[in-house]
Design a protein around this motif. Structure first.
Motif, short mmCIF file in Angstrom:
data_model
loop_
_atom_site.label_atom_id
_atom_site.label_comp_id
_atom_site.label_asym_id
_atom_site.label_seq_id
_atom_site.Cartn_x
_atom_site.Cartn_y
_atom_site.Cartn_z
N THR A 146 0.84 -1.19 0.00
CA THR A 146 0.00 0.00 0.00
C THR A 146 0.88 1.24 0.00
OG1 THR A 146 -0.15 -0.16 2.41
CG2 THR A 146 -2.02 -1.00 1.14
N ALA A 147 0.26 2.36 -0.36
CA ALA A 147 0.96 3.65 -0.35
C ALA A 147 -0.03 4.75 0.00
CB ALA A 147 1.60 3.93 -1.71
N VAL A 148 0.42 5.70 0.82
CA VAL A 148 -0.39 6.88 1.15
C VAL A 148 0.48 8.12 0.99
CG1 VAL A 148 -1.87 5.62 2.77
CG2 VAL A 148 0.15 6.81 3.63
N TRP A 149 -0.18 9.23 0.73
CA TRP A 149 0.50 10.54 0.61
C TRP A 149 0.17 11.34 1.86
CZ3 TRP A 149 4.34 12.79 -1.57
CH2 TRP A 149 4.44 14.19 -1.62
N ILE A 150 1.21 11.84 2.55
CA ILE A 150 1.00 12.49 3.83
C ILE A 150 1.16 14.01 3.75
CG2 ILE A 150 1.81 10.39 4.95
CD1 ILE A 150 4.31 11.91 5.81
N GLY A 151 1.25 14.54 2.54
CA GLY A 151 1.35 15.98 2.35
C GLY A 151 2.70 16.41 1.86
N TRP A 166 4.18 0.53 2.43
CA TRP A 166 4.31 -0.44 3.54
C TRP A 166 3.72 -1.79 3.14
CZ3 TRP A 166 1.50 -3.59 6.78
CH2 TRP A 166 2.19 -4.07 7.90
N GLY A 167 4.34 -2.84 3.74
CA GLY A 167 3.82 -4.20 3.59
C GLY A 167 4.01 -4.76 2.21
N GLY A 168 3.24 -5.80 1.89
CA GLY A 168 3.32 -6.45 0.60
C GLY A 168 4.04 -7.77 0.66
N TYR A 194 6.60 -12.38 3.10
CA TYR A 194 5.66 -11.31 3.43
C TYR A 194 6.40 -10.26 4.24
CZ TYR A 194 2.71 -15.15 2.06
OH TYR A 194 2.16 -16.20 1.37
N LEU A 195 6.01 -9.01 4.10
CA LEU A 195 6.80 -7.89 4.62
C LEU A 195 6.03 -7.06 5.64
CD1 LEU A 195 8.19 -6.75 1.14
CD2 LEU A 195 9.41 -8.07 2.88
N ASP A 196 6.78 -6.62 6.68
CA ASP A 196 6.24 -5.65 7.63
C ASP A 196 7.12 -4.40 7.64
OD1 ASP A 196 8.53 -6.52 8.89
OD2 ASP A 196 7.58 -6.94 10.82
N THR A 197 7.81 -4.19 6.53
CA THR A 197 8.71 -3.05 6.38
C THR A 197 8.10 -2.02 5.44
OG1 THR A 197 9.84 -4.16 4.56
CG2 THR A 197 10.75 -4.47 6.77
N GLY A 198 8.71 -0.86 5.41
CA GLY A 198 8.23 0.18 4.52
C GLY A 198 9.23 1.31 4.43
N GLY A 199 8.82 2.37 3.77
CA GLY A 199 9.70 3.51 3.60
C GLY A 199 8.92 4.77 3.29
N LYS A 200 9.55 5.91 3.66
CA LYS A 200 8.98 7.23 3.36
C LYS A 200 9.81 7.85 2.25
CE LYS A 200 9.46 8.50 7.63
NZ LYS A 200 9.43 9.21 8.94
N TYR A 201 9.15 8.23 1.17
CA TYR A 201 9.83 8.83 0.03
C TYR A 201 9.49 10.31 -0.06
CZ TYR A 201 11.10 10.08 -4.73
OH TYR A 201 11.64 10.70 -5.81
N ASN A 202 10.53 11.15 -0.09
CA ASN A 202 10.36 12.58 -0.21
C ASN A 202 10.70 13.00 -1.63
OD1 ASN A 202 10.75 15.43 -0.19
ND2 ASN A 202 11.13 15.38 2.02
N ALA A 228 3.61 -9.00 9.18
CA ALA A 228 3.84 -8.95 7.73
C ALA A 228 2.59 -9.40 7.00
CB ALA A 228 5.03 -9.82 7.37
N ARG A 229 2.27 -8.72 5.88
CA ARG A 229 1.01 -9.01 5.20
C ARG A 229 0.96 -8.42 3.80
NH1 ARG A 229 -2.85 -6.49 9.40
NH2 ARG A 229 -1.18 -7.20 10.75
N PHE A 230 -0.01 -8.91 3.03
CA PHE A 230 -0.36 -8.31 1.74
C PHE A 230 -1.89 -8.32 1.67
CE2 PHE A 230 -0.70 -12.78 0.93
CZ PHE A 230 -1.68 -12.92 -0.05
N GLY A 231 -2.45 -7.65 0.66
CA GLY A 231 -3.90 -7.62 0.52
C GLY A 231 -4.58 -6.82 1.61
N HIS A 232 -3.84 -5.92 2.28
CA HIS A 232 -4.37 -5.07 3.32
C HIS A 232 -4.80 -3.73 2.73
CE1 HIS A 232 -0.09 -4.32 2.81
NE2 HIS A 232 -0.28 -3.10 3.28
N THR A 233 -5.23 -2.83 3.59
CA THR A 233 -5.55 -1.46 3.17
C THR A 233 -4.77 -0.48 4.02
OG1 THR A 233 -7.50 -1.53 4.61
CG2 THR A 233 -7.85 -1.92 2.24
#
Length: 811
Positions: free
Chosen positions: A704-709, A715-717, A728-736, A753-758
């Motif tokens: 999943t991906a969200v925009w925080i402004g 995250w995840g996948g 399965y992953l419980d990691t993520g990253g913030k991209y500027n 760790a998961r996929f198919g989440h929201t």
């Protein structure tokens, strides 16, 4: 010249305007006190003052009083002390996770202990190994997640004991890796300390553990071979001492062990009826008698009554309903009655109440024809008699679950059934009333995957999706989650759309619109509904001129219309058609196909404020795409996006809109290569710019991906390095995008760790929920320092494809 009354009144009025209420004067003093004064009210010609005073105490009486008080030494913090992280003012701490309300994720082959006030469950298979857990308080019927910071590695088939202030877990199986590590969990501080591996027993699983009062004794189990070795662990000194193998029982796993107060008795799980009593003071073994012993068995249960060990059930190819009472004082066995005994079973649970043994659940039948049970019985050793436990309101049939005795109730929880459905439910059984009460779920929705989620401005609404009972069950249920109160409220099912998964949802500002998807009979849908969270009510969307039925399509909210596009039709083939749904008129208008992108599925769309941008996905030949198009709903026209410098073709990636660019990232291709690359697309210049791969998160798909402004959080996948084995992953990253840089998200206390989440963004937190493997009911709130965010307009996450994962075979 003397000042007249009028002049004096004007001066007083001017002075009054400068005197403000609520302002406290500087601290003042006189001979008897310290005091401060504040004006609390004023009116024409009048002031109301308040004074607070602190009386002075003579030196002699003060000294006489304090000399009687014990001095308290202050210990300065050590060099390792660090200031706690700063809060953002609302309790949200940057780069931290907080669990969403609800029970732990469904699991089996885990452990549970009773602390005196709480049941702690930890680890297990759900169906992948876990290092998460939860504390259940039956008095409040509530759950609190256990921290994963410094927690032992994920595992199942381990052991756990309660020491009086800590839970010690040890050993077990982590995928194909055997473990000889463990950890001590303190529920008061919610913290873990690792157990030493120096002189620890060999790695193993399916062993036993007992607590003696000052040591944990582990014994037996399985690694490459059956074992008859073990060790005594002292948590006070954090050291291990091996148990002798001289005169020890034969090597075994799947046996039982109890502590008598002076000895550990192990029994069963071999092709004979042998066992042994181990004395930790003398470090020696004494064999248990085989005379009149129960038939050999494995996956049975054993309890200690205070004078006898009672073993019952288990299997020796057939599930058994026999047992025996072993008296170590006389080294003798007495058979348990089979009159009114529960039906034969294995992988059940048993607890001792102080006067009765209660057995429940398990797996009946034989190895070829087995079935799960939700029945049980209470055995009274004094009268050698059985009484059935009621099935009214009993938990669903299951095995490989846990049970603890609280002093007045038996709590059963978790487990798995023969269809490999894992449970995060349970029940509290009162033998005094022969009644069951369900364990709480905090009203969280059923665990699920391929559902949708939208943010309303104050609540996250999840709806639909697929759970695991049976293998494909489409849901018409959902829940509203309020992060401010950490509470769930169920969404109404009255007039709700039919259950479905891989559908879409969009938030209009006042309603959630769900549309399309596929039901549990693989019927593809072109129906939908509008949900009003204020009135908790549903209204169907019209099917007149609605687009053809489809699933794995996309949807955006355009301000007054929802635009859906692409996806697979009822023939399971991609389409390049779509429709605009007008909320005010409850009507559909088809989108043009002139110059539209090629038919596709598993693509992404974003709304720019004036256009919908479609990109990526795969076509009817299962070839991935790096093409796309910009759709203008006012002119009903398409313009192709350039492929110059576009990211590699992919599907199941993510995309979001930053305010001036679309960022696409991750995903995979038809050869099951997964990407950690992406691109930023500027629709004004029709140009692509690659995203940096420095410090980038691992390649992945179905994330999943969200925009925080100001940043994108992914995250995840799931990912694979060989195209076969899935991680399965419980990691993520913030991209500027301003600096084209990545920063990792914390994994401390992150959801499993998961996929198919929201995932949605609230304006201060990212909330992830649900997903697979395990049809999660859990989620987490990730705090990030977001910039200004416009009024929420959900960007629909592309619906993931199923990723194969192993299912455990119950013992």
């Amino acid at each position: 010249m003397a000042e007249g009354p009028k002049a004096r009144g004007a001066a007083n009025d001017k002075l009054m305007t400068h005197l403000t209420t609520g302002t406290v004067s500087p601290l003042q003093e006189d001979e008897t006190r310290y005091y401060a004064t504040a004006m609390v009210n004023k009116s024409a010609g009048h002031l109301k003052l308040a004074t607070v005073s602190w009386l002075k105490e003579p030196l002699e009486s003060w000294r006489a009083r304090v000399e009687k008080q014990a001095a308290t030494a202050l210990t300065p913090p050590g060099d390792s002390y660090k200031l706690p992280p700063m809060s953002q003012g609302d309790g949200c701490v940057e780069d931290t996770w907080t669990a969403t309300a609800g029970p732990p994720d469904a699991r089996a082959s885990y452990t549970a202990v009773w602390t005196g006030s709480e049941m702690i469950v930890w680890g297990g298979l759900g169906p992948i190994p876990l290092n998460t857990g939860g504390r259940y308080n039956p008095s409040t019927d509530s759950w609190v997640a256990t921290t994963t910071t410094n927690a032992p590695a994920v595992r199942s088939y381990h052991t756990a004991v309660w020491t009086g202030n800590e839970m010690i877990v040890w050993g077990g199986l982590n995928d194909d890796n055997l473990l000889n590590s463990g950890g001590r969990y303190n529920p008061i501080t919610d913290s873990w300390i690792p157990t030493t591996i120096t002189n620890a027993p060999d790695a193993r699983y399916l062993h036993t553990a007992v607590w003696t009062g000052n040591e944990m004794i582990v014994w037996g189990g399985l690694n490459d071979n059956l074992l008859n070795s073990g060790g005594r662990y002292n948590p006070s000194t954090d050291n291990w001492v091996a148990t002798t193998t001289t005169n020890a029982p034969g090597a075994r796993s799947g046996h039982t062990a109890v502590w008598t107060g002076t000895e550990m008795i192990v029994w069963g799980a071999t092709a004979d009826t042998t066992g042994g009593r181990y004395n930790p003071v003398t470090n020696n073994w004494t064999a248990t008698s085989t005379t009149n012993a129960p038939d050999f068995r494995y996956y049975h249960t054993a309890v200690w009554t205070g004078t006898e060990m009672v073993v019952w059930g288990g299997a020796n190819f057939l599930a058994l309903n026999t047992g025996g009472r072993y008296n170590p004082s006389t080294n003798s066995w007495t058979a348990t009655s089979i009159t009114d005994a529960p039906s034969g079973r294995r992988s059940h649970t048993a607890v001792w109440t102080g006067s009765e043994m209660i057995v429940w659940g398990g797996n009946g039948g034989n190895n070829e024809d087995s079935f799960d049970l939700n029945t049980g019985g209470r055995y009274n050793p004094t009268s050698d008699s059985w009484t059935a436990t009621t099935t009214v309101n009993a938990p669903a049939s299951r095995s490989i679950h846990t049970a603890v005795w609280t002093g007045s109730e038996m709590i059963v929880w978790g487990g798995v059934n023969f269809d490999f459905v894992h449970f995060n439910t349970g029940g509290r059984y009162s033998p005094s009333t022969d009644s069951w009460v369900n364990t709480g779920t905090a009203n969280a929705p059923l665990g699920r995957r391929y559902h949708t989620a939208v943010w309303t401005g104050s609540e996250m609404i999840v709806w639909g999706g697929q759970d695991g009972e049976p293998q494909f069950h489409a849901l018409d249920t959902g829940g509203k989650y309020g992060p401010a109160t950490d509470t769930w409220t169920a969404t109404s099912t009255t007039d709700a759309p039919d259950g479905r998964a891989v559908h879409t949802a969009a938030w209009t500002g006042s309603e959630m619109i769900v549309w399309g998807g596929i039901d549990e009979n693989l019927l593809v849908l072109n129906t939908g509904g509008k949900y009003n969270p204020t009135s908790d009510s549903w209204t169907p969307t019209t099917t007149v001129n609605a687009p053809a039925a489809r699933y794995q399509h996309t949807a955006v909210w355009a301000g007054s219309e929802m635009i859906i596009w692409g996806g697979n039709d009822e023939n399971f083939l991609p389409v390049n058609t779509g429709g605009k749904y007008n909320l005010a008129t409850d009507s559909w208008t088809a989108t043009s196909t002139t110059d539209a992108p090629d038919a596709r599925v598993s693509h992404t769309t974003v709304w720019t404020g004036s256009e919908m941008i479609v990109w990526g996905g795969r076509d009817e030949n299962f070839l991935v795409l790096n093409t796309g198009g910009k759709y203008n709903p006012i002119s009903d026209s398409w313009t192709a996006t350039t492929t110059v410098n576009a990211p590699a073709a992919r599907d199941f990636h993510t995309a979001l809109w930053t305010g001036n660019e679309m960022i696409s990232w991750g995903g995979g291709d038809e050869a099951r290569n997964f990407f950690d690359t992406g691109g930023r697309y500027d629709p004004d210049t029709d140009t692509w710019t690659a995203t940096s791969t420095t410090n980038v998160p691992e390649s992945r798909t179905n994330h999943t991906a969200v925009w925080i402004g100001s940043e994108m959080i992914v995250w995840g996948g799931a990912r694979s390095t060989n195209g076969i084995d899935i991680t399965y992953l419980d990691t993520g990253g913030k991209y500027n995008p301003a600096t084209d840089s990545w920063t990792a998200t914390s994994t401390n206390n992150a959801p499993g760790a998961r996929f198919g989440h929201t995932a949605i963004w609230t304006d201060r937190e990212m909330i992830v929920w649900g997903g697979d493997p395990g049809f999660f009911v859990s989620g987490g709130r990730y705090c990030a320092q977001g910039g200004p965010t416009p009024t929420p307009t959900p960007r629909v996450t592309p619906r993931p494809r199923p990723v194969p994962h192993p299912r455990p075979t119950p013992p």
